[in-house]
Design an enzyme around this catalytic site. Structure first.
Site, PDB file in Angstrom:
ATOM      1  N   GLU A  15       0.856  -1.187   0.000  1.00  0.00           N
ATOM      2  CA  GLU A  15       0.000   0.000   0.000  1.00  0.00           C
ATOM      3  C   GLU A  15       0.887   1.229   0.000  1.00  0.00           C
ATOM      4  O   GLU A  15       1.771   1.356   0.830  1.00  0.00           O
ATOM      5  CB  GLU A  15      -0.914   0.007   1.228  1.00  0.00           C
ATOM      6  CG  GLU A  15      -2.008   1.063   1.169  1.00  0.00           C
ATOM      7  CD  GLU A  15      -1.492   2.463   1.467  1.00  0.00           C
ATOM      8  OE1 GLU A  15      -1.948   3.409   0.816  1.00  0.00           O
ATOM      9  OE2 GLU A  15      -0.615   2.605   2.326  1.00  0.00           O
ATOM     10  N   CYS A  63      -5.047   5.115   6.053  1.00  0.00           N
ATOM     11  CA  CYS A  63      -4.818   3.852   5.352  1.00  0.00           C
ATOM     12  C   CYS A  63      -6.112   3.114   5.059  1.00  0.00           C
ATOM     13  O   CYS A  63      -6.947   2.971   5.930  1.00  0.00           O
ATOM     14  CB  CYS A  63      -3.905   2.953   6.174  1.00  0.00           C
ATOM     15  SG  CYS A  63      -3.565   1.405   5.346  1.00  0.00           S
ATOM     16  N   CYS A  66      -5.106  -1.172   6.513  1.00  0.00           N
ATOM     17  CA  CYS A  66      -5.361  -1.421   7.954  1.00  0.00           C
ATOM     18  C   CYS A  66      -6.544  -0.553   8.333  1.00  0.00           C
ATOM     19  O   CYS A  66      -6.530   0.175   9.328  1.00  0.00           O
ATOM     20  CB  CYS A  66      -4.158  -1.152   8.839  1.00  0.00           C
ATOM     21  SG  CYS A  66      -2.815  -0.227   8.134  1.00  0.00           S
ATOM     22  N   HIS A  70      -6.569   2.736  12.413  1.00  0.00           N
ATOM     23  CA  HIS A  70      -6.344   4.153  12.704  1.00  0.00           C
ATOM     24  C   HIS A  70      -7.600   4.772  13.325  1.00  0.00           C
ATOM     25  O   HIS A  70      -7.516   5.609  14.217  1.00  0.00           O
ATOM     26  CB  HIS A  70      -5.989   4.907  11.421  1.00  0.00           C
ATOM     27  CG  HIS A  70      -4.620   4.611  10.914  1.00  0.00           C
ATOM     28  ND1 HIS A  70      -3.500   5.171  11.471  1.00  0.00           N
ATOM     29  CD2 HIS A  70      -4.178   3.806   9.927  1.00  0.00           C
ATOM     30  CE1 HIS A  70      -2.426   4.729  10.832  1.00  0.00           C
ATOM     31  NE2 HIS A  70      -2.818   3.897   9.892  1.00  0.00           N
ATOM     32  N   ARG A 499       0.101  -4.609  11.054  1.00  0.00           N
ATOM     33  CA  ARG A 499       1.503  -4.426  10.692  1.00  0.00           C
ATOM     34  C   ARG A 499       2.401  -4.023  11.844  1.00  0.00           C
ATOM     35  O   ARG A 499       3.597  -3.875  11.653  1.00  0.00           O
ATOM     36  CB  ARG A 499       1.614  -3.383   9.580  1.00  0.00           C
ATOM     37  CG  ARG A 499       1.120  -3.895   8.274  1.00  0.00           C
ATOM     38  CD  ARG A 499       0.828  -2.791   7.305  1.00  0.00           C
ATOM     39  NE  ARG A 499       0.197  -3.368   6.138  1.00  0.00           N
ATOM     40  CZ  ARG A 499      -1.061  -3.734   6.082  1.00  0.00           C
ATOM     41  NH1 ARG A 499      -1.850  -3.561   7.124  1.00  0.00           N
ATOM     42  NH2 ARG A 499      -1.555  -4.287   4.997  1.00  0.00           N
ATOM     43  N   SER A 522       4.540   1.226   9.725  1.00  0.00           N
ATOM     44  CA  SER A 522       5.519   1.358   8.655  1.00  0.00           C
ATOM     45  C   SER A 522       6.472   2.514   8.905  1.00  0.00           C
ATOM     46  O   SER A 522       7.526   2.592   8.287  1.00  0.00           O
ATOM     47  CB  SER A 522       4.823   1.509   7.297  1.00  0.00           C
ATOM     48  OG  SER A 522       4.160   0.304   6.977  1.00  0.00           O
ATOM     49  N   CYS A 566       3.034  -0.572   4.348  1.00  0.00           N
ATOM     50  CA  CYS A 566       1.809   0.194   4.184  1.00  0.00           C
ATOM     51  C   CYS A 566       2.189   1.583   3.681  1.00  0.00           C
ATOM     52  O   CYS A 566       1.992   2.585   4.329  1.00  0.00           O
ATOM     53  CB  CYS A 566       1.060   0.236   5.505  1.00  0.00           C
ATOM     54  SG  CYS A 566      -0.707   0.144   5.286  1.00  0.00           S
ATOM     55  N   CYS A 569       6.009   2.049  -2.576  1.00  0.00           N
ATOM     56  CA  CYS A 569       7.472   1.915  -2.526  1.00  0.00           C
ATOM     57  C   CYS A 569       8.188   1.966  -3.857  1.00  0.00           C
ATOM     58  O   CYS A 569       7.643   1.769  -4.895  1.00  0.00           O
ATOM     59  CB  CYS A 569       7.844   0.565  -1.990  1.00  0.00           C
ATOM     60  SG  CYS A 569       7.143   0.108  -0.503  1.00  0.00           S
TER      61      CYS A 569
END
Lengths: 592, 410
Positions: A15, A63, A66, A70, A499, A522, A566, A569
């Site tokens: 993500e 996000c 996940c 949050h 995560r 992350s 997450c 990249c």
């Protein structure tokens, strides 16, 4: 000898947007690595000045994977600030929403975001379906169950479906993969098992997401959590909803035990070389204690703890996952987490700031210094300066790794009975030493162990919820006087996401948010170098890894994926001495 | 599933849809001819082998009857008369010729996750049998330059023919250079423009890609905007909501395959088949609104009896979307179902206007049919008149009270 830089950009099946630059030596071994996130939205800034009761819905959109974590952490930060203890029903419902996410998210990660690093789809086309069924029975046997997909005909049908798809000429999402790379180690039959379960898991994940929707309204982005409790009172008192939840959980658990765990044994065994301590270079470079294998990385593991098991309130209740820190992979010791020791550094992040700050005092002021654009069309990170939108979280002046593996390791080190039982069972069934956990493969195994534990424990919780409602307790919300409690206060929501450790910190003044900071899993794992030049978990985990074919850096994405990133990249291989990269074919292909 | 589809069909074809579904025989005959020509052209395209749908259905253990049931439901969802049913079936079979590129910009992957939850058709059918998903960062196998090459190939091979789905907003202000993608460090803005250039049409999915979403919420630190503010000279279809409902994504794909055209859109470029009516129009708690029965605080007696959530901040009366019909996760639930009001996520600027835990009486909103701005009070009165029920005084009174309490908000 000269060193070379590998560029992989974007790293997909994660993500968000992340970029990594890795440096390999003449033996194709990674000797340096940099992790960078290349997307900024500024949600912390957006939250400032808003009504704290509205933060959860906004913070959740940090996000969409996940999703809900949050949300819950944000609401809890406000509840902590307002000193609210939520009713039992609300606690269990939140646990169920989060628990459903864990199982769903881990399953999707393993099959749809990670499996293709281990499974060669093209190879599956040449598998013998009869032998495949036999192979599936073998690995299910290791896990002590019967296989989820049994019988030659079922595997044959799936193989034919994939073959037909391939014959159509466009491979779509499977196009241009690293197929045929010699670091794919499964047999054609094992690959067919992987492909079959990849497709079946697409169905299963849709059902698992429904569990979250039952009490959350929808998935992604559920909507039933409010400051003080939850809103889904009609779903709690409806036996049909409870029954549906149990049915979905039961079906999902079956897949977890009969497909997911056997597949992890299969992949773990076939990739065992990478999970054992055979890499001298790895221990030398990291200064570890001689445990673990490829991708072990920092070997410091942290968990905030999560899933409250009683109603005594925040940071007092016993939790399913204990909080703690294990240093250097030493399971004989565990230290308690002290949130005062958490700080964020921005030395190498694109923000203003001069020293590590506790999140209550954290700032999010962009200071973008750009990339180093060269004539060859490739832009490089200015690694000596600022090079990422991710900040660098530091605990007690140490870099730590967070995630499912960290939770399992902290659990075992804390001598938690339940976690120790699941970890021990896993290792015993696979006849594996505990040290295999400290590796890329171990990170993937840790996630699978946790999924099984979570699926089992949720069945207990949903029964507890049903019993409580049946006994006449339908309280779902704790009243509070917003005008009074929101004058000046602060609070934190510190717990776990699938995560890893996830915290939200909020300061409230005169009914509005005065400051808001989130430190996410992350961030802990993907953060760039700190003010002392120490690496983060992603960076450290890549060191010492041998890349079979720099054109196809399968090993890099395998290790990065094992963290379940997450963020979006990108990974790069560049010249440490700043030489032109035009001489390397791979570099020129890396530019868009 | 079948019951739900029947329900959906009834509702979509009912008068409550507030969309002109009876546009005369001539109109539909012309549209039919357009579709026929489009499908014939698709069939002639040499790009990929044709999918033998009949044998596929047999292989999959599905029968033609089930398939046709699904097709007729989709036809109704697209608000087309039954004469289009065979064409929709044909479009479904030909759709493997419809290449799709999916970009993620300032996103949270929530819409990608939502796509994974698609149930009609299922995600494996979408990916293996229906579209050719050429590029999708969250799902595709290759990384790095192999991924980039996959995109280049698709752009070249399907030049002018691919549908571009975009998830996430685009920073064009102070943060214009802050978001980059790929080894060259291309900005999101340049990336989108480059990939959009040869797309047949661009579909913005989710709140961020349509109207800027959360990155564009005040103070909008990066200067984020939606796709329609960036992409010019190209059809743009907005499928807002946070996340967009996968049923609406699939609806757009089908409509495009069928007609080669974008579906009928409202003034905010939203397909009318999905956004032609308010949440409130088909809400399961509507009877309680009409009866003046409201939840007054979380978890009270009203909450236990599923009363209307308007006084708890529900934005259903001013939000255009089909959630109350289609729902989420195979119809398992939806936000109002779990007792939390609608947050208005398919409307522009909803983070600054609507997503509050309190009623918003004075928000300016646009009706998709005419672009006329109305206030909530007017909406409430209009609804009451339309429904011919005289009891919602309570709601209007509370809306006015809410206006006073909220001061100048909105």
């Amino acid at each position: 000898m000269s060193k070379r830089h590998i560029v992989v950009d974007p790293i997909t099946r994660i993500e968000g947007h992340l970029r990594i630059e890795a440096v390999i030596d003449e033996n194709n071994t990674i000797v340096d690595a940099y992790s960078s996130s290349t997307m900024f939205r500024g949600i912390e800034t957006i939250l400032q000045g808003r009504d704290p009761r509205d933060c959860g819905l906004l913070a959740m959109r940090i996000c969409g994977v996940c999703t809900g974590t949050h949300y819950q952490r944000s609401i809890e930060a406000v509840e902590d600030a307002f000193d609210i203890t939520i009713p039992k029903n609300a606690r269990i419902v939140r646990n169920l929403i989060q628990g459903a996410l864990y199982v769903h998210d881990h399953l999707v990660h393993f099959y749809h975001l990670h499996a293709l690093d281990f499974v060669d789809v093209v190879s599956a086309l040449s598998a013998d379906p009869a032998k495949t069924a036999e192979e599936a029975r073998k690995w299910a046997g290791v896990a002590g169950v019967s296989p989820y997909t049994d019988g030659e005909s079922e595997f044959k049908a799936i193989q034919e479906r994939v073959a037909k798809f391939v014959k159509q000429g466009r491979l779509g999402i499977f196009g241009n993969g690293y197929w045929g790379n010699k670091h794919y180690k499964l047999t054609p039959e094992q690959n067919l098992i992987g492909v079959a379960h990849y497709l079946q898991a697409l169905d299963i994940q849709r059902d698992l997401a429904k569990m979250q929707a039952i009490f959350g309204g929808k998935n992604p982005h559920p909507q039933s959590i409010v400051v003080g409790g939850v809103t889904c009172v009609q779903d709690i008192q409806n036996p049909a909803r409870i029954a549906l939840f149990k049915q979905l959980l039961s079906d999902g658990t079956k897949f977890v035990k009969q497909a997911y765990l056997p597949d992890v044994y299969m992949a773990g065994t076939m990739y065992a070389d990478e999970a054992t301590d055979s890499k001298a270079t790895f221990t030398e470079l990291i200064g570890g204690k001689g445990v673990g294998g490829t991708g072990g990385g920092l070997l410091n593991y942290m968990s905030y703890g999560d899933f409250r098991l009683d109603d005594t309130g925040f940071y007092k209740a016993k939790t399913l996952f204990p909080s703690g820190i294990v240093y250097g992979g030493d399971l004989s010791k565990v230290e308690a987490v002290d949130h005062e020791k958490i700080a964020e550094d921005v030395t190498h992040s694109w923000y203003e700031g001069s020293e590590p700050l506790h999140p209550y005092n954290g700032q999010t002021i962009p200071k973008y210094t750009g990339l180093d654009k060269r004539d060859d069309g490739i832009a490089y990170l200015k690694t000596g300066e600022k090079y990422s939108w991710i900040k660098t979280p530091i605990y007690n002046d140490t870099r730590v790794e967070v995630g499912p593996l960290a939770r399992m390791i902290v659990g075992v080190a804390s001598k938690d009975e339940r976690i120790t039982k699941y970890v021990t069972n896993f290792l015993k069934r696979g006849n594996l030493p505990v040290s295999v956990l400290f590796s890329t493969v171990g990170r993937t195994a840790g996630r699978a162990i946790e999924t099984e534990l979570m699926a089992d424990v949720m069945m207990e919780w949903v029964d507890e919820l049903a019993a409580n409602a049946a006994a006449g307790d339908l309280r779902t919300w704790t009243e509070f006087d917003f005008d009074q409690v929101s004058v000046k206060t602060k609070g934190m929501g510190l717990a776990e996401a699938p995560r890893g450790s996830l915290g939200h910190w909020v300061r409230v003044e005169n009914g509005k948010v005065a400051n808001y900071q989130a430190v996410v899993p992350s961030t802990w794992n993907a953060g760039p170098r700190d003010y002392k030049g120490r690496m983060g978990a992603y960076e450290a985990s890549l060191i010492g890894t041998k890349v079979a074919d720099p054109e196809q850096p399968l090993e890099i994405i395998r290790t990065i994926h094992s963290f379940d990133p997450c963020i979006a990249c990108a990974v790069h291989v560049v010249d440490t001495k700043g030489k032109s990269l035009g001489v390397y074919k791979l570099d020129s292909q890396c530019s868009i | 599933m079948a019951e739900r589809i029947d329900g959906v069909r009834k509702l979509f074809t009912s008068k409550s849809a507030r969309v002109d579904t009876n546009r005369g025989d001539l109109y539909y005959q012309q549209l039919f001819d357009t579709c026929r020509a489009r499908l014939d052209a698709l069939r002639e395209q040499p790009a990929v082998n044709r999918l033998d749908f009949d044998s596929l259905l047999t292989d999959e253990g599905q029968d033609r009857r089930e398939f046709m049931k699904w097709v007729s439901a989709v036809t109704a969802m697209l608000m087309l008369p039954p004469m289009f049913t065979p064409l929709v079936a044909e479009a479904a079979e030909l759709m493997n010729r419809l290449p799709v590129v999916w970009l993620e910009l300032q996103d949270c992957a929530g819409n990608s996750e939502a796509l994974l939850r698609s149930d009609g058709p299922k995600i494996d059918e979408i990916v293996l049998d229906i579209i050719s998903l050429e590029f999708h960062e969250s799902l595709m196998a290759p990384s790095g330059h192999q991924a980039e090459k996959q995109l280049e190939d698709a752009m070249e091979h399907f030049k002018g023919n691919y549908l571009l789905f975009v998830e996430g907003s685009i920073p064009v202000g102070a943060g214009r250079d802050w978001c980059t993608i790929g080894a060259s460090g291309e900005t999101f803005l340049d990336h989108l423009n480059r990939v959009a250039e040869n797309a047949a049409a661009v579909v913005a999915v989710g709140a961020c890609a349509t109207f800027g979403g959360i990155p564009a919420a005040a103070p909008n630190p990066t200067g984020a905007v939606g796709v329609m503010d960036v992409v010019k000279g190209k059809p743009v279809i907005n499928i807002p909501a946070c996340p967009a409902n996968p049923a609406n994504m699939v609806g757009v794909v089908l409509h495009y395959a069928l007609t080669g055209q974008v579906p009928e859109l409202d003034s905010l470029l939203r397909p009318k088949f999905a956004f032609g009516y308010r949440i409130h129009d088909n809400c399961e708690r509507r009877a309680h609104f009409d009866a003046g029965e409201y939840v007054e605080e979380w978890g009270d007696e009203g909450a236990k009896n599923n009363f209307c959530l308007y006084k708890m901040g529900c934005k259903g009366p001013m939000t255009f979307n089909n959630c109350s019909i289609v729902r989420y996760n195979e119809g398992v639930n939806w936000p109002i179902g779990v007792g939390r009001g609608c947050i208005g996520c398919s409307e522009p600027d909803f983070w600054d206007k609507y997503a509050y835990e309190r009623p918003m009486a004075n928000a300016n909103i646009k009706a998709p049919t005419g672009g006329v701005e109305k206030t909530v009070d007017q909406f409430g009165l209009g609804l009451l008149t339309a429904a011919g029920i005289g009891i919602g005084i309570h709601a209007v009174a509370s809306a006015v009270a809410g206006k006073r309490e909220e001061g100048g908000e909105g």
